[in-house]
Design a protein around this motif. Structure first.
Motif, short mmCIF file in Angstrom:
data_model
loop_
_atom_site.label_atom_id
_atom_site.label_comp_id
_atom_site.label_asym_id
_atom_site.label_seq_id
_atom_site.Cartn_x
_atom_site.Cartn_y
_atom_site.Cartn_z
N LEU A 88 0.83 -1.21 0.00
CA LEU A 88 0.00 0.00 0.00
C LEU A 88 0.87 1.27 0.00
N ASN A 89 1.91 1.25 0.81
CA ASN A 89 2.81 2.40 0.87
C ASN A 89 3.54 2.61 -0.45
N ASP A 90 3.91 1.50 -1.11
CA ASP A 90 4.57 1.61 -2.42
C ASP A 90 3.62 2.22 -3.44
N ASP A 91 2.35 1.83 -3.40
CA ASP A 91 1.36 2.38 -4.32
C ASP A 91 1.15 3.87 -4.09
N ARG A 92 1.22 4.32 -2.86
CA ARG A 92 1.03 5.75 -2.55
C ARG A 92 2.20 6.59 -3.04
#
Length: 94
Positions: A88-92
């Motif tokens: 999720l953090n990578d996608d953000r």
């Protein structure tokens, strides 16, 4: 037209000042209009809470009816959760 009932409501001075300021700023035509809007918001919030509670009760019952999940390996569960969080953090960051 809906039947109207007159009610007396007492507000602490800071709240009364906020209501008067909203009317003076043109956000509402009258203090009654501002209070009616507040009551509508309160009513909507109560309904949303009731709906949320109903959904949680249904989910709880469905979970109980689905049977036992068996043994849970919390170490694996934490690793999977950390992986999903990292994704999720990578996608953000995109």
């Amino acid at each position: 037209m809906a039947q109207i009932e007159r009610m007396t409501v007492v507000f602490p001075e800071p709240m009364a000042a906020q209501i008067r300021a909203a009317v003076e700023a043109g956000e509402y035509a009258t203090t009654s209009e501002a209070v009616r809007d507040a009551v509508r918001l309160w009513s909507d919030r109560r309904q949303m809470r009731a709906n949320d509670l109903e959904r949680m009760q249904q989910a709880w019952e469905a979970g109980k009816a689905s049977g036992s999940a068996g043994e849970v390996d919390f170490k694996v569960l934490r690793q999977e959760a950390r992986q999903r969080l990292a994704e999720l953090n990578d996608d953000r960051d995109l």
